[in-house]
Design an enzyme around this catalytic site. Structure first.
Site, PDB file in Angstrom:
ATOM      1  CG  HIS A   1      -0.254   0.397   2.482  1.00 55.93           C
ATOM      2  ND1 HIS A   1       0.499  -0.499   3.182  1.00 55.93           N
ATOM      3  CD2 HIS A   1      -0.171   1.557   3.162  1.00 55.93           C
ATOM      4  CE1 HIS A   1       1.010   0.076   4.248  1.00 55.93           C
ATOM      5  NE2 HIS A   1       0.627   1.333   4.270  1.00 55.93           N
TER       6      HIS A   1
HETATM    7  C1  UD1 Z   1      -2.348   5.349   5.966  1.00 58.39           C
HETATM    8  C2  UD1 Z   1      -1.138   5.805   6.774  1.00 58.39           C
HETATM    9  C3  UD1 Z   1      -0.057   4.736   6.773  1.00 58.39           C
HETATM   10  C4  UD1 Z   1      -0.615   3.396   7.158  1.00 58.39           C
HETATM   11  C5  UD1 Z   1      -1.797   3.061   6.284  1.00 58.39           C
HETATM   12  C6  UD1 Z   1      -2.399   1.730   6.672  1.00 58.39           C
HETATM   13  C7  UD1 Z   1      -0.626   8.248   6.817  1.00 58.39           C
HETATM   14  C8  UD1 Z   1       0.298   9.260   6.286  1.00 58.39           C
HETATM   15  N1  UD1 Z   1      -0.526   7.021   6.237  1.00 58.39           N
HETATM   16  O1  UD1 Z   1      -1.978   5.293   4.593  1.00 58.39           O
HETATM   17  O2  UD1 Z   1       0.953   5.116   7.694  1.00 58.39           O
HETATM   18  O3  UD1 Z   1       0.400   2.412   7.019  1.00 58.39           O
HETATM   19  O4  UD1 Z   1      -2.789   4.089   6.409  1.00 58.39           O
HETATM   20  O5  UD1 Z   1      -3.582   1.449   6.028  1.00 58.39           O
HETATM   21  O6  UD1 Z   1      -1.417   8.536   7.699  1.00 58.39           O
HETATM   22  N2  UD1 Z   1      -9.360   4.922   1.470  1.00 58.39           N
HETATM   23  C9  UD1 Z   1     -10.563   4.261   1.334  1.00 58.39           C
HETATM   24  N3  UD1 Z   1     -11.172   3.817   2.461  1.00 58.39           N
HETATM   25  C10 UD1 Z   1     -10.646   3.999   3.699  1.00 58.39           C
HETATM   26  C11 UD1 Z   1      -9.426   4.672   3.811  1.00 58.39           C
HETATM   27  C12 UD1 Z   1      -8.782   5.112   2.698  1.00 58.39           C
HETATM   28  O7  UD1 Z   1     -11.078   4.085   0.232  1.00 58.39           O
HETATM   29  O8  UD1 Z   1     -11.265   3.572   4.694  1.00 58.39           O
HETATM   30  C13 UD1 Z   1      -8.663   5.406   0.271  1.00 58.39           C
HETATM   31  C14 UD1 Z   1      -8.520   6.923   0.292  1.00 58.39           C
HETATM   32  O9  UD1 Z   1      -9.547   7.516  -0.375  1.00 58.39           O
HETATM   33  C15 UD1 Z   1      -7.190   7.145  -0.386  1.00 58.39           C
HETATM   34  C16 UD1 Z   1      -6.420   5.857  -0.142  1.00 58.39           C
HETATM   35  O10 UD1 Z   1      -7.347   4.882   0.292  1.00 58.39           O
HETATM   36  O11 UD1 Z   1      -7.331   7.311  -1.752  1.00 58.39           O
HETATM   37  C17 UD1 Z   1      -5.325   6.028   0.850  1.00 58.39           C
HETATM   38  O12 UD1 Z   1      -5.800   6.451   2.131  1.00 58.39           O
HETATM   39  P1  UD1 Z   1      -4.964   7.473   3.035  1.00 58.39           P
HETATM   40  O13 UD1 Z   1      -5.722   7.761   4.254  1.00 58.39           O
HETATM   41  O14 UD1 Z   1      -4.472   8.602   2.210  1.00 58.39           O
HETATM   42  O15 UD1 Z   1      -3.607   6.754   3.464  1.00 58.39           O
HETATM   43  P2  UD1 Z   1      -3.095   5.253   3.445  1.00 58.39           P
HETATM   44  O16 UD1 Z   1      -2.392   5.003   2.173  1.00 58.39           O
HETATM   45  O17 UD1 Z   1      -4.177   4.321   3.843  1.00 58.39           O
END
Ligand code: UD1
Length: 393
Positions: A231
């Protein structure tokens, strides 16, 4: 406030939940046992992870109390997530000023809530302090540096973290080596995970046809499959890297053994956008799963032959369970899990030739469980004892 200690703890994203569960339990045990001062605990969820399977499911499975406050921040750029969290959290602190704000890990919530609390002149304790990848291209490294510079008490998982903090000029009295709170959760959950069946986990969580996938995996013996999680933006957001990795998983890993790949939403979005998702779905020896629960992941880890991952927490879980672990990163903030320190973890970056060598090397290895000092399942109790001691008498 009398003789009560007010504590606000903060969670934001999936890797925080397994760190807060033992803490909430240890606070309850402290109060139930008549510990003084009584601890009044409120849990704040920033809402960075909001899908049921990324968030609510963990509250249920790990028996975490429902959040007292949900800031509902959701997705966004880093500045949006941090900024909106700060604005909302400031109000939470003004409504109910605590004696301590507890933050965990390295996500945006960790950093945002630390800055906010310090600007409100409140004390902050950071659980899992001192981890350093020395790579500021990782958003998490920036969160770690800011949080550890500001927090009053730095609870560390190992002595390498202590040394990192000292090298940055941190005074000894701020550093408390308490062990790894993640392992409290692992120890509390492993007996519950053991009876789960791998084929059931696949049937219940497959993105494609669960029945078909489960049937294909039904004959797979323990220790006969690989697990993949991916991820990190550095692996999945770069259009020059993801296709090569996916080709390697399809052409080489899945050609050798069944591969169970649990898909993070970020990765799913990228695979879809680049047209790779259908190719992976069409590979018979790969099964794609939605984000699965803690216990289900633990169960897969308990009998995987090998895990390929870019997660932080999974490196630690592999270390304690003894699962050979190839980390698809050039660095790790958790060097204690590496084979040099007695763990099972080998760094392979995101270069296919390096990953191939690491997989070949680790496929020859047996499971050798290893527990670093104080990864003993009692870290949360040590933290609660410390906090209670700050209001002794
Ligand atoms: C975050 C954390 C990372 C952790 C990871 C575990 C930060 C900087 N990063 O990264 O340290 O290892 O979580 O999962 O805080 N999304 C969904 N549904 C959700 C959550 C996210 O669809 O419930 C999508 C968002 O729209 C986004 C992507 O997933 O496009 C990434 O989510 P984001 O919260 O930016 O960070 P992670 O990559 O999950």
């Amino acid at each position: 406030m009398g003789n009560t200690l007010r504590v606000i703890s903060v969670v934001g994203a999936r890797p925080n939940f397994m760190k807060i569960a033992p803490l909430a339990r240890a606070i309850n045990a402290h109060n139930a046992g008549g510990g003084t001062p009584r601890i009044e605990h409120r849990l704040v969820h920033t809402g960075q992870h909001y899908d049921v399977e990324m968030s609510a499911a963990f509250f249920d499975a790990l028996d975490i109390p429902a959040p007292d406050v949900d800031l509902g921040i959701g997705s966004g750029t880093h500045a949006q997530q941090v900024g909106q969290t700060m604005i909302a959290f400031e109000q939470v602190l003004r409504d109910w000023p605590p004696d301590w704000v507890l933050v965990v890990g390295d996500v945006n919530a960790t950093c945002a809530c630390t800055i906010t609390a310090k600007k409100e002149h409140l004390k902050v304790a950071h659980i899992e302090a001192g981890l350093r990848s020395f790579d500021q291209d990782m958003p998490e490294e920036i969160n770690r540096l800011v949080t550890d510079r500001l927090a009053d008490v730095l609870f560390t998982t190992d002595h390498i973290a202590d040394a990192n903090l000292r090298a940055e000029g941190t005074a000894d009295e701020r550093i408390r080596f308490v062990g790894n709170i993640m392992i409290d959760t692992l120890d509390a959950q492993r007996e519950l995970a053991a009876p789960l069946k791998v084929a059931d986990i696949i049937r219940d969580n497959a993105i494609a046809d669960g029945e078909e996938d489960a049937a294909r995996f039904a004959g797979t013996a323990d220790g006969d499959f690989a697990v993949l999680t991916l991820h990190r933006p550095s692996n999945v957001d770069d259009p020059h890297i993801l296709p090569d990795l996916v080709a390697y998983f399809i052409d080489e890993v899945a050609a050798r053994m069944p591969l169970v790949w649990t898909l993070h939403p970020r990765t799913r979005n990228r695979l879809e956008a680049s047209g790779l998702l259908d190719r992976v779905l069409a590979t018979p020896n790969i099964v794609l799963l939605r984000p699965i629960g803690y216990r289900e992941m633990l169960r897969l880890n308990m009998s995987a032959r090998i895990i390929l991952t870019d997660s932080g927490g999974i490196q630690e879980e592999c270390c304690v369970l003894g699962t050979p672990c190839v980390t698809l990163r050039w660095n790790t903030e958790r060097p204690i899990t590496l084979t040099d320190h007695g763990g099972t973890n080998v760094l392979a970056g995101n270069d296919v030739a390096r990953i191939r060598d690491a997989v070949n090397l680790l496929m020859e290895k047996k499971r050798v469980p290893h527990r670093p000092e104080l990864w003993d399942g009692h870290t949360a109790e040590r933290i609660v004892r410390y906090l209670a001691g700050t209001r002794a008498g």
